[in-house]
Design an enzyme around this catalytic site. Structure first.
Site, mmCIF file in Angstrom:
data_model
loop_
_atom_site.group_PDB
_atom_site.id
_atom_site.type_symbol
_atom_site.label_atom_id
_atom_site.label_comp_id
_atom_site.label_asym_id
_atom_site.label_seq_id
_atom_site.Cartn_x
_atom_site.Cartn_y
_atom_site.Cartn_z
ATOM 1 N N GLY A 114 0.826 -1.185 0.000
ATOM 2 C CA GLY A 114 0.000 0.000 0.000
ATOM 3 C C GLY A 114 0.869 1.248 0.000
ATOM 4 C CG ASP A 174 -11.017 8.455 6.300
ATOM 5 O OD1 ASP A 174 -11.943 8.606 5.485
ATOM 6 O OD2 ASP A 174 -9.833 8.342 5.968
#
Ligand SMILES: *[C@@H]1O[C@H](CO)[C@@H](O)[C@H](O)[C@H]1NC(C)=O
Ligand SMILES: *[C@@H]1O[C@H](CO)[C@@H](O)[C@H](O)[C@H]1NC(C)=O
Ligand SMILES: *[C@@H]1O[C@H](CO)[C@@H](O)[C@H](O)[C@H]1NC(C)=O
Ligand SMILES: *[C@@H]1O[C@H](CO)[C@@H](O)[C@H](O)[C@H]1NC(C)=O
Ligand SMILES: *[C@@H]1O[C@H](CO)[C@@H](O)[C@H](O)[C@H]1NC(C)=O
Ligand SMILES: *[C@@H]1O[C@H](CO)[C@@H](O)[C@H](O)[C@H]1NC(C)=O
Ligand SMILES: *[C@@H]1O[C@H](CO)[C@@H](O)[C@H](O)[C@H]1NC(C)=O
Ligand SMILES: *[C@@H]1O[C@H](CO)[C@@H](O)[C@H](O)[C@H]1NC(C)=O
Ligand SMILES: *[C@@H]1O[C@H](CO)[C@@H](O)[C@H](O)[C@H]1NC(C)=O
Ligand SMILES: *[C@@H]1O[C@H](CO)[C@@H](O)[C@H](O)[C@H]1NC(C)=O
Length: 875
Positions: free
Chosen positions: A688, A819
């Site tokens: 990532g 989030d």
């Protein structure tokens, strides 16, 4: 008159000499330089720029690899460019370097043939062209290099025969290596003219014919190698007179005959004797034990008969004795005398007498063998009695083979002391009793005995078992220990033909590189565990003749399976029809009367429509239900988010202290630990990337177990972490919930370049993020994800809700997660959702988009997402 004449000839000679000298040296600068330039022009690749200094701004004697003479300072005497990755051909022009003594171009990528003209280099002493890709014949002109002492042409692709002129005229040759080419024909009889030879290496070619008896002339010969050819006939008697001989390596040929009894008396310096892989027969001469320097004897794969001489223990330096795969005999106890005598070989490391006709009982004195022995095999002999317990004293053993004998009795418990053992083969004996739980191995084969009891979990959880276990064909009972999942490095497990019961443990997917799993012919039951889907390397699975039931899972079509045997069980429902199931040659489903469907070739009955495999709720109702549930959940999340945020700062002040005290002691992780875990932060391990930094996959020991982790390296250049990074991390580590990503450790350190380095270590989630499941990227995925089922989606939603509830209500601190988006919801092996979360304060200046909502978009971002993601999650 006479004097005048003499004087004039003298002058004439002088004049001739000096004028020719002048002429020669005027040209020399140019001859040698242009020869070298021509050499360079044939080099097509020079990645290391070895020839970059070869230009006119310097005298050629200063070029890299070029050495000029002292008496003739313009003449090149050596060209030495080893291991420079040079590719191209060897220029003919080198033949113009007539002062050359040494030409060393070994270990390059040169192609083409060896120029015939090199024969003009009459001063040449050393020619080393080993380890290139040269073709063609060995030029016979090399025999004109009358000063040649070292000729190394090994590991090329040279063809044709060994030129007889080479062995006939190169009187000074000391070292001849033609190993590893494609040379044919026979060994020239003129080999005997190489009277100065010390080493002759012709191994690994396809040389045939016999060994010339002229070899006996070579009174300085120390190393004679012809391993791996097609040489026939007997060893000429003359060879046994070469008292200088140190290594005689004749293995892997077609030599034959009986070795005369007194033959080894002359070999006083012999250290290595390789006669393996030939057709020698008759007895091993007793005189062998007079070669007092002999250390390495390899006679395996011949047809030697009779007993092994018991005088062999006289060889004090012996460290290697391989006489396996012959017809050696032991018919009376005296014939086993070699064991006693070899207790004097204090350097013994390898002893292999397997695959002979040694009958009777192994003397217990085998326990007195040198403690340095690491390899011992007596397999495949008609040995009787029981295993000498004393073998357990040989603690340096890594390989112990006692299979295919008539040994009975038990496996000595004392074998647990053999802590270095990697391979233990006891298969095909008549052993009884239980399997000792104390062994530590890489391969463990006890198949085909009469062993009873359960599989010791101590053995089946040994991470050191790396190749395989074979417990098949015994009477083992009980169930498969859960610990089987600790066999992370194992390739093959064979437990077939026992009396095992119970289910396949769901931990089986811990065997990450397992390729072959055989549990056929037991009494096991239950279903195929869903964790099997994680076993990406599994190729052969045999579950036949048990009582397994339930459906055959669809995911098996996407595994690497090449052979699947589920015959004679109680499987039911629809058989998948793809992958391994397409073909009768790869799947065996016989004896499962409740199976239906499948590929046409399988010829199963059609599944009737009302088979209750998948009940369908009308789509409209479902959509409504889910929308309501989704909206409700989002609403809760928003409220929780809002509330938590409001309270967060206050709660942090109040509770942080208490939490820090409660946390387990700090797990020390250094920059180097992480460097190692991620293979040096290699790009292959990146899973990532974002503004926050980079996430790597890694493997490291966590609580003593090797575990996959995700390492998030914070990009400090952009953001800079808070000074209290470590204590905040500890707070994070104390947040534990089954639906939250576990923070395993934090690292605050200095990297190799002396820069500040901060990283977090999370548990690794093999099934990626929800985002990837909802919107698979094609490029990323060769094996497309299965789309999520309704139940799975609901389960994920519940998992997420539980995580949020914990964070906001029961967690240790002011943890906010506004989030919440699919890329922050990660899925483990069992598709259980784990939410990636953060503490609002941990980066005062980080404002990490990925981790907290306090980014530029603040609330709005979280809010927007809740709206839009409703569609995304629930559709
Ligand atoms: C060869 O070259 C060197 C250096 O360029 C020079 O000093 C020398 O005089 C030359 N020799 C002849 C014989 O021309
Ligand atoms: C010529 O060789 C010298 C070193 O001997 C090197 O420094 C120089 O760069 C080379 N010139 C060219 C044009 O390659
Ligand atoms: C060798 O040198 C001679 C004379 O100096 C020249 O004519 C010939 O071309 C050279 N040979 C090669 C292969 O460079
Ligand atoms: C020649 O090359 C081989 C292969 O690299 C090397 O083993 C050997 O020592 C070299 N011998 C000499 C004398 O250069
Ligand atoms: C060796 O050199 C001589 C001349 O010196 C030549 O006649 C002969 O052909 C050469 N031999 C080989 C094998 O090239
Ligand atoms: C090579 O050796 C044989 C004897 O082995 C001898 O007859 C022959 O003259 C030798 N050849 C040369 C060129 O010395
Ligand atoms: C060895 O020789 C046999 C005949 O004796 C031939 O059939 C075989 O192909 C040869 N093997 C090799 C590797 O040259
Ligand atoms: C060994 O000898 C037996 C007969 O004694 C023969 O059948 C067998 O082929 C021989 N094996 C080898 C490798 O020479
Ligand atoms: C071992 O060597 C000693 C002398 O070095 C000798 O006395 C003894 O007999 C030998 N033992 C065996 C079993 O050969
Ligand atoms: C056992 O093996 C180890 C490692 O190979 C070695 O260092 C040690 O010397 C060996 N022990 C004996 C008694 O030879």
């Amino acid at each position: 008159m006479k004097r005048v004449y003499l004087l004039s000839t003298h002058l004439l000679v002088l004049g001739l000499v000096s004028s020719s000298f002048v002429a020669e040296s005027a040209n020399d600068n140019e001859t040698d330089m242009s020869a070298l330039m021509s050499f360079k022009s044939f080099i097509t690749g020079d990645p290391l720029r070895a020839l970059s200094s070869w230009n006119s701004s310097h005298h050629h004697c200063e070029w890299q690899g070029v050495i000029c003479g002292r008496r003739h300072p313009e003449r090149v005497t050596a060209l030495v460019l080893p291991a420079q990755q040079l590719s191209g051909h060897i220029s003919l022009s080198l033949a113009n370097l007539t002062f050359l003594k040494k030409l060393d171009l070994r270990q390059n990528r040169l192609i083409g043939s060896i120029p015939e003209d090199l024969g003009r280099l009459s001063r040449l002493k050393l020619l080393n062209l080993s380890l290139n890709s040269l073709h063609g014949r060995i030029p016979s002109s090399l025999s004109n290099c009358s000063n040649l002492e070292f000729l190394h042409l090994k590991d090329n692709s040279l063809q044709g025969t060994i030129p007889p002129s080479l062995t006939q005229y190169c009187r000074h040759l000391k070292f001849l290596s033609l190993k590893g080419n494609r040379l044919l024909g026979s060994i020239p009889e003129s080999l005997g003219n190489l009277t100065n030879a010390v080493t002759i290496d012709l191994s690994h070619n396809t040389v045939s014919g016999s060994i010339p008896s002229s070899l006996g002339e070579l009174q300085f010969l120390q190393f004679f190698y012809i391993i791996g050819n097609n040489v026939t006939g007997k060893i000429p008697h003359s060879i046994y007179n070469i008292s200088s001989m140190i290594n005689l390596e004749l293995g892997d040929n077609k030599l034959e005959g009986i070795l005369p009894p007194e033959i080894f008396n002359g070999f006083s310096n012999l250290k290595k004797l390789y006669l393996w892989g030939n057709y020698f027969k008759g007895q091993i001469p007793v005189s062998l034990s007079n070669c007092s320097s002999l250390a390495h004897i390899d006679l395996q794969f011949n047809n030697f008969t009779g007993p092994l001489p018991s005088s062999i223990g006289k060889l004090k330096s012996l460290y290697w004795l391989a006489v396996n795969s012959n017809q050696l005999e032991a018919n009376k106890p005296r014939d086993w005398g070699f064991i006693d005598s070899m207790t004097n070989c204090t350097n013994l490391q390898l002893f292999d007498i397997s695959n002979n006709r040694l009958r009777g009982v192994i003397p217990n004195t085998i326990a007195n063998f040198s403690a340095s022995i690491y390899y011992l095999r007596v397999s495949a002999n008609p040995i009787s009695g029981s295993i000498p317990k004393g073998i357990a004293a040989l603690t340096n053993l890594t390989t112990l083979g006692i299979d295919q004998t008539f040994l009975g009795g038990i496996i000595p418990k004392e074998f647990g002391r053999l802590q270095n053992l990697q391979l233990l083969s006891l298969s095909n004996n008549m052993m009884v009793g239980e399997v000792p739980a104390t062994l530590a191995l890489a391969v463990f084969d006890i198949s085909n005995n009469n062993l009873v009891g359960a599989i010791p979990k101590e053995i089946i959880s040994l991470p050191s078992l790396s190749i395989g276990i074979n417990f098949s064909h015994n009477h083992l009972n009980g169930s498969l220990p859960l610990e089987i999942g600790f066999l992370k490095n194992i390739e093959t497990i064979d437990l077939s033909n026992n009396k095992l019961s119970g289910e396949i443990p769901t931990t089986i997917d811990g065997c990450q590189i397992l390729r072959n799993l055989y549990i056929g012919r037991n009494m096991m039951s239950g279903t195929i565990p869903s964790t099997l889907r994680n076993m990406r390397g599994l190729q052969v699975l045999d579950l036949s003749r048990n009582s397994f039931s339930g459906e055959v899972p669809q995911f098996m079509t996407r595994m690497a399976l090449q052979l699947l045997n589920i015959s004679f069980n109680n499987f039911e429902g629809q058989l998948p029809s793809e992958g391994v199931f397409m073909n009768l040659s790869t799947v065996d489903i016989r004896g499962n009367p409740k199976l239906c469907g499948g590929a046409p070739e399988i010829h199963l009955r059609k599944c009737s429509l009302d088979t209750p495999t998948h009940r369908h709720i009308p789509r409209s109702i479902l959509v409504t239900l889910l929308s309501i549930a989704g909206a409700f959940l989002c609403l809760i999340s928003m409220m929780l988010c809002f509330l938590s945020h409001r309270h967060s700062l206050r709660r942090l002040q109040r509770r942080k202290h208490a939490i820090t005290v409660m946390t387990p002691q700090h797990m020390n992780i250094s920059y180097h630990d992480l460097l190692k875990a991620t293979s040096g932060f290699s790009s292959e391990n990146v899973i990532g990337m974002g503004g926050f930094g980079v996430v790597y996959k890694g493997v490291m020991a966590v609580e003593g177990l090797s575990t996959s982790v995700a390492v998030k390296v914070i990009n400090l250049e952009q953001r800079g972490a808070s000074r209290s990074f470590l204590s905040e991390c500890e707070t994070l580590r104390s947040v534990r919930h089954r639906n939250l990503i576990k923070v395993l450790s934090c690292c605050s350190s200095i990297d190799q370049r002396g820069n500040e380095f901060k990283a977090l270590v999370f548990e690794y989630m093999p099934n990626g993020s929800l985002e990837e499941w909802l919107h698979p990227k094609e490029s990323m995925d060769q094996q497309p994800f299965e789309s999520l089922g309704i139940t799975q989606r609901l389960n994920i939603a519940i998992d997420v809700a539980e995580a949020l509830d914990y964070l906001h209500e029961h967690g240790p601190g002011p943890v906010v997660h506004c989030d919440l988006k699919p890329s922050n919801i990660l899925l483990d092996n069992e598709m259980i959702a784990h939410v990636r979360f953060w503490i609002s304060e941990i980066f005062d200046s980080t404002r990490d988009h990925d981790l907290s909502i306090h980014d530029k978009h603040g609330w709005n971002q979280g809010f927007d997402w809740l709206h839009s993601s409703r569609v995304r999650i629930w559709e």
